[in-house]
Write a protein that holds these residues in place. Structure first.
Motif, PDB file in Angstrom:
ATOM      1  N   TYR A 168     -83.484  63.961  33.488  1.00 26.63           N
ATOM      2  CA  TYR A 168     -82.979  62.265  33.131  1.00 26.63           C
ATOM      3  C   TYR A 168     -82.730  61.816  34.153  1.00 26.63           C
ATOM      4  O   TYR A 168     -82.139  62.506  35.180  1.00 26.63           O
ATOM      5  N   GLY A 169     -83.763  60.665  34.577  1.00 22.71           N
ATOM      6  CA  GLY A 169     -83.457  60.192  35.880  1.00 22.71           C
ATOM      7  C   GLY A 169     -82.778  58.667  35.772  1.00 22.71           C
ATOM      8  O   GLY A 169     -83.343  57.777  35.382  1.00 22.71           O
ATOM      9  N   GLY A 170     -81.649  58.856  36.359  1.00 19.46           N
ATOM     10  CA  GLY A 170     -80.732  57.569  36.532  1.00 19.46           C
ATOM     11  C   GLY A 170     -80.422  56.946  35.429  1.00 19.46           C
ATOM     12  O   GLY A 170     -80.757  56.777  34.268  1.00 19.46           O
ATOM     13  N   GLY A 171     -79.193  56.108  35.756  1.00 17.00           N
ATOM     14  CA  GLY A 171     -78.396  55.107  34.711  1.00 17.00           C
ATOM     15  C   GLY A 171     -77.333  55.639  33.936  1.00 17.00           C
ATOM     16  O   GLY A 171     -77.110  56.824  34.062  1.00 17.00           O
ATOM     17  N   THR A 172     -76.649  54.911  33.222  1.00 19.50           N
ATOM     18  CA  THR A 172     -75.357  55.339  32.668  1.00 19.50           C
ATOM     19  C   THR A 172     -75.902  55.580  31.153  1.00 19.50           C
ATOM     20  O   THR A 172     -75.911  54.903  30.179  1.00 19.50           O
ATOM     21  N   ILE A 173     -76.424  56.827  30.941  1.00 18.15           N
ATOM     22  CA  ILE A 173     -76.961  57.319  29.727  1.00 18.15           C
ATOM     23  C   ILE A 173     -76.205  57.960  28.744  1.00 18.15           C
ATOM     24  O   ILE A 173     -76.193  58.008  27.535  1.00 18.15           O
ATOM     25  N   TYR A 174     -74.861  58.295  29.219  1.00 18.92           N
ATOM     26  CA  TYR A 174     -73.875  58.962  28.237  1.00 18.92           C
ATOM     27  C   TYR A 174     -72.698  57.832  28.040  1.00 18.92           C
ATOM     28  O   TYR A 174     -71.729  57.656  28.565  1.00 18.92           O
ATOM     29  N   LYS A 175     -73.062  57.105  26.813  1.00 18.92           N
ATOM     30  CA  LYS A 175     -72.174  56.123  26.437  1.00 18.92           C
ATOM     31  C   LYS A 175     -72.432  55.709  25.043  1.00 18.92           C
ATOM     32  O   LYS A 175     -73.470  56.138  24.374  1.00 18.92           O
ATOM     33  N   GLU A 176     -71.522  55.175  24.415  1.00 21.26           N
ATOM     34  CA  GLU A 176     -71.504  54.851  22.991  1.00 21.26           C
ATOM     35  C   GLU A 176     -71.998  53.344  23.048  1.00 21.26           C
ATOM     36  O   GLU A 176     -71.656  52.536  24.051  1.00 21.26           O
ATOM     37  N   LEU A 177     -72.843  52.835  22.369  1.00 19.46           N
ATOM     38  CA  LEU A 177     -73.428  51.408  22.385  1.00 19.46           C
ATOM     39  C   LEU A 177     -72.594  50.581  21.616  1.00 19.46           C
ATOM     40  O   LEU A 177     -71.956  50.728  20.557  1.00 19.46           O
ATOM     41  N   TYR A 178     -72.654  49.120  21.995  1.00 20.64           N
ATOM     42  CA  TYR A 178     -72.035  48.265  21.521  1.00 20.64           C
ATOM     43  C   TYR A 178     -72.695  47.701  20.295  1.00 20.64           C
ATOM     44  O   TYR A 178     -74.044  47.858  20.268  1.00 20.64           O
ATOM     45  N   LYS A 179     -72.154  47.012  19.190  1.00 16.03           N
ATOM     46  CA  LYS A 179     -72.827  46.619  18.327  1.00 16.03           C
ATOM     47  C   LYS A 179     -73.908  45.387  18.533  1.00 16.03           C
ATOM     48  O   LYS A 179     -75.184  45.461  17.903  1.00 16.03           O
ATOM     49  N   SER A 180     -73.852  44.847  19.568  1.00 17.24           N
ATOM     50  CA  SER A 180     -74.722  43.837  20.159  1.00 17.24           C
ATOM     51  C   SER A 180     -76.177  44.252  20.408  1.00 17.24           C
ATOM     52  O   SER A 180     -77.164  43.625  20.468  1.00 17.24           O
ATOM     53  N   THR A 181     -76.304  45.754  20.794  1.00 18.28           N
ATOM     54  CA  THR A 181     -77.418  46.265  20.785  1.00 18.28           C
ATOM     55  C   THR A 181     -78.282  46.417  19.546  1.00 18.28           C
ATOM     56  O   THR A 181     -79.669  46.409  19.690  1.00 18.28           O
ATOM     57  N   GLY A 182     -77.824  46.305  18.415  1.00 24.87           N
ATOM     58  CA  GLY A 182     -78.314  46.526  17.198  1.00 24.87           C
ATOM     59  C   GLY A 182     -78.874  47.955  16.697  1.00 24.87           C
ATOM     60  O   GLY A 182     -79.633  48.246  15.752  1.00 24.87           O
ATOM     61  N   ARG A 183     -78.173  49.117  17.517  1.00 27.06           N
ATOM     62  CA  ARG A 183     -78.520  50.169  17.557  1.00 27.06           C
ATOM     63  C   ARG A 183     -77.141  51.024  16.994  1.00 27.06           C
ATOM     64  O   ARG A 183     -76.076  50.484  17.422  1.00 27.06           O
ATOM     65  N   SER A 184     -77.419  52.191  16.349  1.00 28.04           N
ATOM     66  CA  SER A 184     -76.318  52.944  16.095  1.00 28.04           C
ATOM     67  C   SER A 184     -75.472  53.348  17.352  1.00 28.04           C
ATOM     68  O   SER A 184     -75.802  53.470  18.544  1.00 28.04           O
ATOM     69  N   LYS A 185     -73.922  53.553  17.279  1.00 29.70           N
ATOM     70  CA  LYS A 185     -73.119  53.641  18.287  1.00 29.70           C
ATOM     71  C   LYS A 185     -73.449  54.883  19.247  1.00 29.70           C
ATOM     72  O   LYS A 185     -73.469  54.866  20.369  1.00 29.70           O
ATOM     73  N   TYR A 186     -74.045  55.603  18.514  1.00 25.80           N
ATOM     74  CA  TYR A 186     -74.367  57.148  19.081  1.00 25.80           C
ATOM     75  C   TYR A 186     -75.632  57.374  19.270  1.00 25.80           C
ATOM     76  O   TYR A 186     -75.905  58.614  19.485  1.00 25.80           O
TER      77      TYR A 186
END
Length: 177
Positions: free
Chosen positions: A26-44
């Motif tokens: 896994y290369g770079g980024g804050t990948i371990y996080k719960e998503l905000y509703k504004s992303t339109g995707r499931s939180k998890y």
């Protein structure tokens, strides 16, 4: 080094990729996080995908590395639980910031020997070791994954993949594969 994007890949596609590679990166980024509703995707959706992919990778006996990653917003116990599963199935994780490192170690209880605090890959120059693994006839295949498919436009993608490749070679030189 072969880099395969798995963002739009089905579970069958995951299995084909995992069967053909030597390690998962896994290369770079804050990948371990719960998503905000504004992303339109499931939180998890992101951490669930990572946890599932890591479980499958470990069943296939593939080492899993997280290079220059971060832990973001994890408000719920389910988010922390999924992140704990994903990180515990990883062979080694280099965090891009001390806060993420300490959260993984102290809050999630990940073994310290599986963790390291590093620097964000976007700020690397050419500081990774450039020596080649002794006695290796061909380089290992690897799969680099950016689950969010989010590398900002201002980042030179070739430079980004070059730096991640150097980091992979460094870990291989150290015998962590």
């Amino acid at each position: 080094i072969s880099i395969n994007d798995t963002y739009g890949t089905s579970v069958t596609g995951w299995l084909k990729i995992l069967w053909s590679v030597d390690m998962v990166i896994y290369g770079g980024g804050t990948i371990y996080k719960e998503l905000y509703k504004s992303t339109g995707r499931s939180k998890y959706s992101v951490i669930l995908r990572i946890a599932a992919f890591n479980l499958i990778a470990r069943i296939f006996r593939k080492p899993v590395f997280n290079l220059n990653v971060g832990i973001g917003f994890l408000e719920t116990s389910l988010g922390r639980f999924l992140t704990r599963i994903a990180l515990s199935k990883s062979t080694f994780t280099v965090f891009r910031d001390e806060q993420s490192y300490l959260f993984a170690k102290d809050t999630l209880g990940i073994q310290e020997k599986k963790l390291c605090n590093g620097v964000d890959a976007l700020f690397l120059d050419s500081s990774w070791h450039s020596t080649r693994p002794a006695g290796r006839i061909k380089p290992p295949h690897s799969v680099g994954i950016n689950l969010l498919s989010y590398i900002p436009d201002w980042v030179d993608r070739n430079k980004y993949f070059e730096e991640i490749s150097k980091c992979i070679k460094y870990l291989t030189d150290k015998g962590l594969s």
